[in-house]
Design an enzyme around this catalytic site. Structure first.
Site, short mmCIF file in Angstrom:
data_model
loop_
_atom_site.label_atom_id
_atom_site.label_comp_id
_atom_site.label_asym_id
_atom_site.label_seq_id
_atom_site.Cartn_x
_atom_site.Cartn_y
_atom_site.Cartn_z
N GLU B 233 44.11 48.24 40.05
CA GLU B 233 45.48 47.42 40.46
C GLU B 233 45.91 48.32 41.75
O GLU B 233 45.39 48.93 41.91
CB GLU B 233 46.98 48.34 39.54
CG GLU B 233 48.06 47.18 39.81
CD GLU B 233 49.61 46.94 39.35
OE1 GLU B 233 49.77 46.68 37.80
OE2 GLU B 233 49.63 48.19 39.07
N HIS B 275 55.33 46.78 39.41
CA HIS B 275 55.32 48.02 39.29
C HIS B 275 55.49 48.67 40.18
O HIS B 275 54.48 48.97 41.13
CB HIS B 275 53.57 48.10 39.15
CG HIS B 275 53.07 47.60 37.03
ND1 HIS B 275 51.76 47.32 36.91
CD2 HIS B 275 53.88 46.66 36.28
CE1 HIS B 275 51.97 46.66 35.95
NE2 HIS B 275 53.02 46.02 35.69
N GLU B 296 29.29 47.52 44.93
CA GLU B 296 28.42 48.28 45.68
C GLU B 296 27.90 49.56 44.71
O GLU B 296 27.59 49.92 44.41
CB GLU B 296 29.02 48.63 47.23
CG GLU B 296 29.07 47.76 47.72
CD GLU B 296 29.73 48.21 49.37
OE1 GLU B 296 30.39 49.54 48.99
OE2 GLU B 296 30.28 47.31 50.31
N ALA B 297 28.85 50.67 43.80
CA ALA B 297 28.54 50.88 42.83
C ALA B 297 27.59 50.44 41.25
O ALA B 297 27.87 51.67 40.70
CB ALA B 297 29.82 51.63 42.83
N GLY B 298 27.84 49.49 41.37
CA GLY B 298 27.13 48.61 40.56
C GLY B 298 28.16 48.31 39.36
O GLY B 298 27.59 47.63 38.02
N VAL B 301 32.29 43.05 39.22
CA VAL B 301 33.16 42.41 39.36
C VAL B 301 33.39 40.47 40.37
O VAL B 301 32.56 40.57 40.38
CB VAL B 301 33.79 43.21 40.70
CG1 VAL B 301 34.50 42.83 41.48
CG2 VAL B 301 32.96 44.79 40.95
N PRO B 302 34.47 40.16 38.72
CA PRO B 302 34.16 39.11 39.16
C PRO B 302 35.63 38.68 40.85
O PRO B 302 35.22 39.56 41.42
CB PRO B 302 35.07 38.19 38.12
CG PRO B 302 36.15 39.59 37.83
CD PRO B 302 34.85 40.06 37.85
N ASP B 303 34.74 37.30 41.47
CA ASP B 303 35.24 36.65 42.44
C ASP B 303 36.52 37.23 42.25
O ASP B 303 37.10 36.96 43.59
CB ASP B 303 34.77 35.40 42.79
CG ASP B 303 33.58 35.70 42.88
OD1 ASP B 303 33.12 36.81 43.54
OD2 ASP B 303 32.41 34.65 42.75
#
Lengths: 425, 614
Positions: B233, B275, B296-298, B301-303
């Site tokens: 989040e 929240h 970038e860290a692998g 991650v979706p768009d």
């Protein structure tokens, strides 16, 4: 519940009234006045005779910083100059950074002549593991540029500031001022901890005739502490951020929110926008807004809001009416469809049928206006009693005369966003 | 059977529920039953207001759960319990959690309350970490281990639990901030993989007791978990811990993650999301920056959240093709009976009622008297007489009739301390009995000899007139049967010394009633009886009974059936009991104020006449 900014005026008053409990020789007198549109300046002069005797500082007190950089600080002024300055600026729409808004609150206090290099910096910030005290002998507007001069003193959350030798951690070059500054910082930290602060920055403070005077101050409180701080915070208000006075509708929802156990939130982003949301849940509501923006409709997003915590039928009725009233005031000038997205994830315990009953009642009340405005409605929801909730929504569609598309958990939560807006792209 | 370090709960875990949350407790037990646990997951309830037992369903059976007022008492009796599901309010969440943490046997506390101050949250979190314990929350619904243990209301209804296959473990470990999104995630994951092993919502506050990383590392260590899924989040920097862990190779399992709040870049900075923690204070805290860093860290991650499920499916299908996940075996799940209230609201069951009520209804906003809202009764100033009309007859009677009833109530309200009812009540009150007991003992004397003459007179005079008997015939008939005519005769009053009360009633009736047929008949009877003896007058009881029937005949809201009912069911005794209660209560209060002592009837006032015993 969150961290909320408070006025410099209120924070300085708290310091003047409460800090002497913690610091023996702190005698900042809190000579300070808050001028609002309702203030009669003549009365101010009668009640605070010092305003006519001392040179003055006047600056807006509306939760924004860099007031010097925006040319909004009047320094070393006479009473007449200060009065003239306030009368000229009061109520005036003013550009601050990227936000335009009226200036409505001014802080007036005695001018403290000093050299730039006498300005000291102290701040307390909170983090997961504890708080951090920041001190710099080189305070003032260039604090960021001189960050290498800043001393950081962490106070772990389970530690006591009394057990930390602050004095030895402060720069030695402060000389005989090292001890009074350490005492001041210790007391300030205790006040911070006891009075529900979440952030406090005094930049700068100076020694004037041997006394510590806070010149510029920024503070945030943790509003979840309100229950414990009801005495200390008496009369304190949390102002809306600059340029964001609550609209009548937002105030109405805030008022309902404050008197029910459920949560109801509404922020109007763009009343001319064509995409209106009514989403259940704090997490889901953000995701719907994300998806609308992801699809390129950020400019059309009319509101952000959420309802959660099993609101009553009456609460959702009021909430829906408020949104419907706003969205059906005007037709889109180009005659395009407006969209209402009644979304939500799968509720844990909120009774979907009960909340939807209120939504349906409101939609029926606005039937004519919904038709005239050209609204299309998309619904997606799951959770306790959702079948019944979706059923009454579908049934409503038959008699409402505006298209309603109703989906349950079998449809991905945000799919209704692309269903509604995808065709327009 | 000890749990592994990466587990917070398994099929044998038991918990205390702090707070008398009957629905949440039942939901936990229904989940247990669905998962075929051998023992209920709730070992005991901690209810600061009351100790004792609480009855719950275990499938179709009912079982009892012990209830304690404090955590130490509960912990002493149940040393194997490791979890506290803390439903205490935001005001007491801190104290109760600290108390629970202090107890050596408690390992995990889930804090449900919203609005816990940040300083308190941080102290709880640091304390738990120091003790190597776990806090889930505050401001969360909790979490769940599929097929093993459920915290409170997590995952909502049984239907949803079945739909999302939470009754048996799958292969995904899920963690999010949002409690609301947890349930949605269960749904998405079940539709795109074999389902979750465990799902935790850490809560939407700025300083949750455990963070995303804590749970991700547990999932990494748990061999049952093949895929880690997470929803981050906007706000805070927790997600960068994940970025670091990815870079350092501490997370080796595929991680599907999406940080929500990407819209914040286009919204004014002052919008506070639902929240408390969801607000970026630096560029680093924005959702976009976090999503970018994670990618970038692998991480996977979706768009957009829209394709979150698709990404899970891709990863799951990939692992399946590689043979790295097994297809989950579907157990046969027991049926959880639906609660009657739910079935009834859905129109699935019906049940014959045992009682009927046709006079009043207290279920709505306002109580209804014969369908009329109480506020309307007050607005119309219906008075006691009008209310009696509604509740005894279910009719709105005209004001003159209501006034007559009130007149009667005033007349019968009291007749001194010597009559049966008052005397009994006085004796009972002197014996130290409370008001209601003493009132009851007085009312119990009302019957055929005391007060009952009203009913009897009405019945007899109506019978006589309706059967066409002339007054003479009626008197003769009663005499030959050896019965005193009810309503006729007075101890003191006579033709020459008339009863004021009777005169008052008759005067009112002559002025306001359209018909006084039965009264006229009764007065003819009185003419005959007083000719015999001066005190055989129509007495007040007779007068009330007879006039009440005349009132009903004069009033077009009543018909013959109503009049018959009044006689058949003894309405008029009710009128006497109601009015006289005023006097009886007065006598009792009088005795109380006088602090009267126990009454004992004087022996010289009793003739002792016993048979001789041999």
């Amino acid at each position: 519940m969150a961290q909320r900014g408070i006025r410099e005026y209120d924070a300085k008053k708290m310091l003047a009234e409460r800090l002497p409990d913690y610091v023996d020789d702190f005698d900042y007198d809190g000579q300070i006045v808050l001028v609002t549109p309702e203030t009669d300046l003549e009365v101010v002069a009668v009640e605070n005779p010092w305003v006519k005797k001392k040179r003055l500082v006047v600056k807006p007190d509306q939760l924004f910083g860099k007031r010097g950089a925006y040319g909004l600080i009047l320094l070393d002024a006479t009473w007449d100059e200060a009065k003239g300055y306030i009368e000229e600026k009061m109520g005036k729409e003013t550009l601050v950074g990227t936000i335009v808004g009226p200036l409505t609150h001014f802080l007036m206090e005695p001018f403290v002549p000093h050299d730039r290099d006498e300005e000291l910096y102290v701040a307390i910030k909170s983090d997961y593991g504890g708080d951090v005290i920041y001190f710099s002998p080189k305070g003032g507007v260039n604090i960021e540029a001189n960050w290498d001069q800043v001393t950081e003193i962490p106070v772990p959350i389970l530690a006591k500031v009394e057990d930390i030798d602050l004095e030895s951690k402060l720069p030695a070059k402060l000389g005989e001022r090292r001890k009074p500054i350490a005492d001041f910082i210790r007391g300030l930290y205790q006040l911070y901890q006891d009075l529900g602060f979440a952030y406090l920055e005094i930049n700068p403070f100076v020694f004037h005739q041997g006394k510590i005077i806070p010149l510029d101050l920024v503070a945030r409180l943790d509003d979840a502490e309100a229950f414990w701080q009801r005495k200390s915070w008496k009369g304190l208000e949390f102002p809306e951020p600059f340029g964001r006075a609550l609209t009548e509708e937002e105030a109405h929802i805030k008022e309902i929110d404050s008197r029910t156990g459920a949560s109801l939130k509404l922020t109007i982003l763009n009343p001319e926008g064509r995409v209106w949301t009514m989403v259940a849940g704090g997490g889901a509501s953000v995701i719907y807004a994300d998806t609308i923006c992801d699809l390129g409709f950020a400019g059309e997003l009319a509101n952000y809001g959420e309802y959660s915590g099993d609101p009553s039928t009456e609460d959702t009725y009021e909430y829906t009416k408020t949104i419907l009233d706003l969205m059906t005031r005007e037709k889109d000038p180009q005659g395009r469809t407006k969209y209402l997205l009644i979304g939500g994830g799968i509720a844990n315990f909120t009774d979907v049928a009960k909340t939807f009953k209120g939504v349906v009642m409101a939609l029926e009340d606005y039937r004519e206006r919904l038709r005239n405005t050209g609204v299309e409605i998309f619904v997606r929801r799951g959770g306790p009693n959702y079948e019944e909730g979706l059923r009454i929504m579908r049934q409503l569609g038959e008699r409402l005369g505006v298209p309603i598309h109703v989906y349950g958990p079998e449809t991905h939560m945000t799919r209704i966003v692309s269903m509604a807006l995808g065709g327009e792209k | 059977m000890t749990m592994k370090s990466y587990q917070l709960f398994d099929r044998n875990t038991r918990a205390f529920v702090y707070g008398y949350q009957t629905n949440a407790i039942q939901r936990m037990l229904d989940f247990d039953y669905l998962c075929k646990r051998s023992v209920p997951s709730v070992a005991a309830i901690i209810n600061p207001n009351r100790a004792g037992i609480h009855k719950v369903f275990w499938g179709t059976e009912e079982i009892l759960l012990p209830m304690y007022t404090t955590i130490p008492e509960a912990a002493a009796d149940h040393p194997s319990v490791e979890i506290v599901v803390n439903f205490a309010s935001f005001r007491s969440a801190f104290d109760t959690t600290m108390e629970a943490l202090a107890h050596p046997s408690i390992k995990t506390v889930a804090i449900i309350a919203e609005g816990v101050p940040e300083r308190m949250s941080r102290i709880m979190a640091a304390t738990a970490r120091k003790m190597k314990k776990t806090i889930i929350g505050p401001a969360t619904v909790g979490g769940l281990a599929a097929g093993a243990f459920r915290i409170g209301n997590t995952a909502g209804t049984i239907e949803n639990i079945i739909e999302s296959k939470l009754y048996r473990p799958g292969c995904v470990g899920f963690v999010s901030k949002s409690g609301g999104m947890l349930n949605e995630a269960f749904n998405i994951i079940a539709r795109n993989s074999s389902g979750v092993v465990e799902g935790i919502a850490i809560g939407g506050d700025r300083y949750p007791g455990s963070n995303l990383m804590d749970h991700i590392l547990r999932f990494e260590a748990n061999p049952e978990v093949a895929i880690i899924a997470c929803l981050g989040e906007v706000g805070g920097t927790d997600e960068y811990m994940i970025v670091e862990a990815l870079k350092e190779g501490r997370i080796t399992k595929p991680l599907v993650i999406w940080v929500t709040g990407t819209c914040s870049k286009v919204l004014p900075g002052s919008v506070q999301f639902g929240h408390a923690g969801a607000k970026a204070q630096t560029d680093l805290e924005t959702a976009d920056a976090k999503n970018r860093a994670l990618k970038e860290a692998g991480a996977v991650v979706p768009d957009s959240f829209d394709s979150y499920g698709d990404k899970i499916r891709e990863v799951y299908e990939g692992l399946k093709a590689e043979g790295k996940v097994e297809v989950a075996v579907e157990p046969k799940i027991p049926k959880i009976p639906m609660d009657y209230a739910k079935a009834s609201s859905e129109g699935i069951v019906r049940k014959a009622t045992n009682l009927i009520c046709t006079i009043s209804d207290d279920r709505g906003e306002e109580v209804l008297y014969a369908g009329k809202p109480l506020s309307r009764v007050m607005d119309d100033r219906m008075g006691i007489g009008g209310v009696i009309g509604l509740l005894w007859f279910k009719k709105e009677i005209p004001p003159w009739a209501a006034e007559f009833i009130e007149l009667v109530l005033q007349i019968v309200a009291d007749h001194g301390p010597a009559v049966s009812a008052a005397h009994n009540a006085i004796v009972a009150s002197c014996a130290g009995k409370d008001l209601i007991s003493a009132l009851s003992s007085g009312l119990l004397t009302i019957g055929p000899r005391f007060g009952g003459a009203i009913d009897d007179a009405a019945r007899e005079f109506k019978r006589a007139r309706d059967s066409g008997l002339s007054p003479e015939q009626f008197v003769k008939e009663m005499k030959s049967a050896g019965i005193n005519i009810p309503g006729i005769g007075h101890r003191i009053k006579s033709v020459k010394n008339p009863d004021k009360r009777v005169e008052l009633l008759i005067g009112y009736a002559r002025e306001n009633f359209a018909r006084t047929d039965l009264l006229d008949y009764a007065l003819s009877v009185q003419e005959i009886t007083t000719a015999k003896k001066g005190n055989l007058i129509l007495n007040v009881d007779g007068c009330i009974g007879i006039l009440f029937l005349d009132l009903m005949s004069s009033c077009d809201v009543f018909d013959e059936r109503d009049i018959d009912d009044v006689i058949k069911y003894g309405y008029l005794n009710g009128l006497f009991a109601l009015g006289r209660s005023i006097g009886i209560i007065g006598h009792i209060l009088d005795q109380k104020r006088l602090e009267s002592r126990l009454y004992r009837h004087p022996q010289d006032d009793i003739a002792y006449m016993l048979p001789n015993f041999e």
